[in-house]
Design a protein around this motif. Structure first.
Motif, PDB file in Angstrom:
ATOM      1  N   GLU A  12      47.023  24.395  26.364  1.00  0.00           N
ATOM      2  CA  GLU A  12      47.504  25.064  27.572  1.00  0.00           C
ATOM      3  C   GLU A  12      47.552  24.047  28.704  1.00  0.00           C
ATOM      4  OE1 GLU A  12      45.216  28.061  30.092  1.00  0.00           O
ATOM      5  OE2 GLU A  12      46.647  29.353  29.016  1.00  0.00           O
ATOM      6  N   GLY A  13      48.771  23.669  29.081  1.00  0.00           N
ATOM      7  CA  GLY A  13      48.905  22.643  30.098  1.00  0.00           C
ATOM      8  C   GLY A  13      48.275  21.355  29.608  1.00  0.00           C
ATOM      9  N   GLU A  14      47.341  20.837  30.393  1.00  0.00           N
ATOM     10  CA  GLU A  14      46.650  19.617  29.992  1.00  0.00           C
ATOM     11  C   GLU A  14      45.322  19.926  29.312  1.00  0.00           C
ATOM     12  OE1 GLU A  14      46.357  17.381  33.623  1.00  0.00           O
ATOM     13  OE2 GLU A  14      48.264  16.391  33.234  1.00  0.00           O
ATOM     14  N   GLY A  15      45.023  21.215  29.144  1.00  0.00           N
ATOM     15  CA  GLY A  15      43.757  21.597  28.524  1.00  0.00           C
ATOM     16  C   GLY A  15      43.984  22.456  27.305  1.00  0.00           C
ATOM     17  N   CYS A  16      43.037  23.318  27.021  1.00  0.00           N
ATOM     18  CA  CYS A  16      43.179  24.219  25.889  1.00  0.00           C
ATOM     19  C   CYS A  16      42.594  25.587  26.249  1.00  0.00           C
ATOM     20  CB  CYS A  16      42.503  23.662  24.636  1.00  0.00           C
ATOM     21  SG  CYS A  16      40.713  23.530  24.750  1.00  0.00           S
ATOM     22  N   ARG A  17      42.975  26.574  25.448  1.00  0.00           N
ATOM     23  CA  ARG A  17      42.587  27.961  25.705  1.00  0.00           C
ATOM     24  C   ARG A  17      42.097  28.584  24.399  1.00  0.00           C
ATOM     25  NH1 ARG A  17      44.499  32.363  29.133  1.00  0.00           N
ATOM     26  NH2 ARG A  17      44.783  34.295  27.969  1.00  0.00           N
ATOM     27  N   ILE A  18      40.886  29.109  24.423  1.00  0.00           N
ATOM     28  CA  ILE A  18      40.293  29.778  23.270  1.00  0.00           C
ATOM     29  C   ILE A  18      40.178  31.260  23.592  1.00  0.00           C
ATOM     30  CG2 ILE A  18      38.257  29.929  21.778  1.00  0.00           C
ATOM     31  CD1 ILE A  18      37.623  27.018  22.779  1.00  0.00           C
ATOM     32  N   VAL A  19      40.658  32.107  22.688  1.00  0.00           N
ATOM     33  CA  VAL A  19      40.587  33.554  22.882  1.00  0.00           C
ATOM     34  C   VAL A  19      39.901  34.179  21.669  1.00  0.00           C
ATOM     35  CG1 VAL A  19      41.860  35.702  23.254  1.00  0.00           C
ATOM     36  CG2 VAL A  19      42.714  33.561  24.239  1.00  0.00           C
ATOM     37  N   VAL A  20      38.876  34.981  21.923  1.00  0.00           N
ATOM     38  CA  VAL A  20      38.194  35.735  20.874  1.00  0.00           C
ATOM     39  C   VAL A  20      38.272  37.206  21.255  1.00  0.00           C
ATOM     40  CG1 VAL A  20      36.041  36.139  19.645  1.00  0.00           C
ATOM     41  CG2 VAL A  20      36.614  33.818  20.413  1.00  0.00           C
ATOM     42  N   GLN A  21      38.929  37.998  20.416  1.00  0.00           N
ATOM     43  CA  GLN A  21      39.124  39.427  20.723  1.00  0.00           C
ATOM     44  C   GLN A  21      38.710  40.266  19.518  1.00  0.00           C
ATOM     45  OE1 GLN A  21      42.691  40.556  22.776  1.00  0.00           O
ATOM     46  NE2 GLN A  21      42.808  42.551  21.782  1.00  0.00           N
ATOM     47  N   ASP A  22      37.966  41.338  19.809  1.00  0.00           N
ATOM     48  CA  ASP A  22      37.551  42.258  18.746  1.00  0.00           C
ATOM     49  C   ASP A  22      38.105  43.647  19.009  1.00  0.00           C
ATOM     50  OD1 ASP A  22      35.460  44.159  20.086  1.00  0.00           O
ATOM     51  OD2 ASP A  22      34.843  42.164  20.726  1.00  0.00           O
ATOM     52  N   SER A  23      38.213  44.436  17.953  1.00  0.00           N
ATOM     53  CA  SER A  23      38.619  45.834  18.091  1.00  0.00           C
ATOM     54  C   SER A  23      37.353  46.672  17.971  1.00  0.00           C
ATOM     55  CB  SER A  23      39.626  46.212  16.995  1.00  0.00           C
ATOM     56  OG  SER A  23      39.076  45.970  15.714  1.00  0.00           O
ATOM     57  N   GLY A  24      36.588  46.687  19.061  1.00  0.00           N
ATOM     58  CA  GLY A  24      35.276  47.316  18.991  1.00  0.00           C
ATOM     59  C   GLY A  24      35.001  48.293  20.101  1.00  0.00           C
ATOM     60  N   VAL A  25      33.716  48.492  20.378  1.00  0.00           N
ATOM     61  CA  VAL A  25      33.284  49.549  21.290  1.00  0.00           C
ATOM     62  C   VAL A  25      33.629  49.254  22.739  1.00  0.00           C
ATOM     63  CG1 VAL A  25      31.435  50.266  19.772  1.00  0.00           C
ATOM     64  CG2 VAL A  25      30.979  48.505  21.492  1.00  0.00           C
ATOM     65  N   GLY A  26      33.857  47.973  23.054  1.00  0.00           N
ATOM     66  CA  GLY A  26      34.225  47.624  24.418  1.00  0.00           C
ATOM     67  C   GLY A  26      33.044  47.635  25.381  1.00  0.00           C
ATOM     68  N   ILE A  27      33.336  47.286  26.623  1.00  0.00           N
ATOM     69  CA  ILE A  27      32.312  47.190  27.665  1.00  0.00           C
ATOM     70  C   ILE A  27      32.780  48.000  28.868  1.00  0.00           C
ATOM     71  CG2 ILE A  27      31.001  45.629  29.156  1.00  0.00           C
ATOM     72  CD1 ILE A  27      31.748  43.373  27.173  1.00  0.00           C
ATOM     73  N   PRO A  28      31.953  48.903  29.370  1.00  0.00           N
ATOM     74  CA  PRO A  28      32.351  49.662  30.577  1.00  0.00           C
ATOM     75  C   PRO A  28      32.705  48.722  31.728  1.00  0.00           C
ATOM     76  CG  PRO A  28      30.363  50.595  29.597  1.00  0.00           C
ATOM     77  CD  PRO A  28      30.626  49.308  28.866  1.00  0.00           C
TER      78      PRO A  28
END
Length: 385
Positions: A291-307
């Motif tokens: 991403e641009g001059e850096g990098c981007r890490i994404v971790v996503q779950d299909s779970g209970v979530g956070i209020p």
């Protein structure tokens, strides 16, 4: 922070905000306080706006002003920042005004007409008082954190120790039959509790090591895509949910100079949480992109979530999301705190977004780190040295 950074902080002039509706008084204060960075406000409302921008060390305020008088300004400021030092300037000697200022926690008084030597002395004393207030506040905060931590450790260790103790008492009393399925089930339970105790001790030792290391980093060439795959495949939380699908979308980025231990710890906390709070038949997606001059890490779950109301708290020390409200979440609530600190040490950012009952997404961005062997480029404020 290195020696140069500390020198720069010490050399930066302190900021004094002078609040008075008379321009001649503000200018007089500015001339008397040469060597400081002096800001001026004509009334209490303007003073609050300037204070909201940050960086104010001491406030000198008149009492009688339009819109928002000095006493009300004092009360508002102390609500926002209790350690702030406020000096009240007044030409009135009424006992009621002085009492009201004292009740609002005024730190000092200067009478009008102003004595320039008295003004400079009062500001110097105020800055010393502010440093002392901040030190006391830090000590209280550390004492409170220590108390909370000891209480948390006691709570976390009590349940497995009690379970193991009861089993050993039964074993000593002869209440155990290796052929009985229920006895074997209890033995498996005890083994699980002992493993949990071992993991708690391991966590404590790791956190202790991190606290001793402080902001020191040891950079070495790393492949983020390999680290992410390894963490997902060796995660105990993932192993406990075999029906959760792991989806990788990892670009093979060049070798990056990272502190392997710290960045691995940060990523492991995020990945383990994704599996821990994912539904039993859900999905965990892990992506790595330039991403641009850096990098981007994404971790996503299909779970209970956070209020939503809990999102700002999740990086606080000892805070744990407890979707079931059972108080049985494992760990000490320090993982995400250190994860954020370690990402910041690399000059990066970590953010969390969530839709309760559906998903949670953690995004980690790292700046341009260059190829292995190059000098990494870090923002000055986040230098790891």
């Amino acid at each position: 922070m290195d020696v140069v950074d500390k020198f720069e902080v010490e050399r930066t002039p302190k900021s004094i905000l002078v609040v008075d509706d008379e321009a001649v008084i503000r200018d007089l204060c500015a001339r008397a306080l040469r060597g400081y960075r002096v800001l001026q406000a004509t009334d209490g409302e303007e003073a609050l706006r300037l204070f909201g921008k940050g960086g104010i060390d001491v406030i000198l305020t008149d009492v009688m002003m339009p819109k928002l008088n000095g006493i009300d300004l004092l009360r508002r400021l102390k609500e926002i920042e209790p350690t702030l030092v406020v000096i009240v300037m007044t030409g009135y000697a009424e006992k009621e005004i002085i009492l009201n200022a004292l009740k609002a926690d005024a730190d000092d008084f200067i009478t009008k007409p102003l004595n320039l030597l008295q003004l400079k002395t009062a500001v110097d004393k105020a800055l010393d008082k502010k440093a002392l207030k901040e030190e006391i506040a830090n000590l209280k905060s550390m004492d409170r954190l220590k108390s909370n931590f000891l209480s948390l450790i006691s709570h976390k260790f009590r349940t497995p120790l009690t379970t193991i103790s009861l089993f050993l008492q039964n074993l000593a009393s002869g209440v155990y039959d290796p052929q009985d399925p229920e006895s074997r089930k209890n033995l498996e339970l005890i083994y699980g509790q002992s493993c949990y105790l071992e993991s708690l001790v391991t966590e404590l030792l790791a956190f202790s090591r991190f606290m001793d290391a402080g902001e020191r980093t040891h950079l070495e060439p790393c492949r983020l895509d390999e680290i992410l795959r390894h963490l997902a495949r060796t995660s105990k939380e993932a192993a406990s949910k075999p029906d959760v699908e792991t989806v990788f979308d990892l670009d093979p980025l060049p070798l990056l100079p990272l502190d392997r231990e710290k960045i691995t710890f940060a990523l492991s906390q995020v990945i383990n949480n994704a599996f821990k709070f994912c539904y039993d038949a859900g999905t965990v997606m892990i992506s790595l992109k330039a991403e641009g001059e850096g990098c981007r890490i994404v971790v996503q779950d299909s779970g209970v979530g956070i209020p939503r109301e809990e999102l700002p708290k999740i990086f606080e020390k000892f805070y744990q999301v407890d979707p079931d409200g059972a108080g049985q979440i494992r760990g000490f609530g320090l993982g995400l705190f250190y994860a954020r600190e370690f990402v910041k040490l690399h000059g990066g950012q970590i953010t969390v977004d969530s839709e309760p009952g559906q998903w949670t997404r953690v995004v980690i961005t790292l700046p341009r780190l260059g190829l292995a062997g190059e000098q990494p480029v870090y923002p000055a404020a986040a230098s790891p040295l």
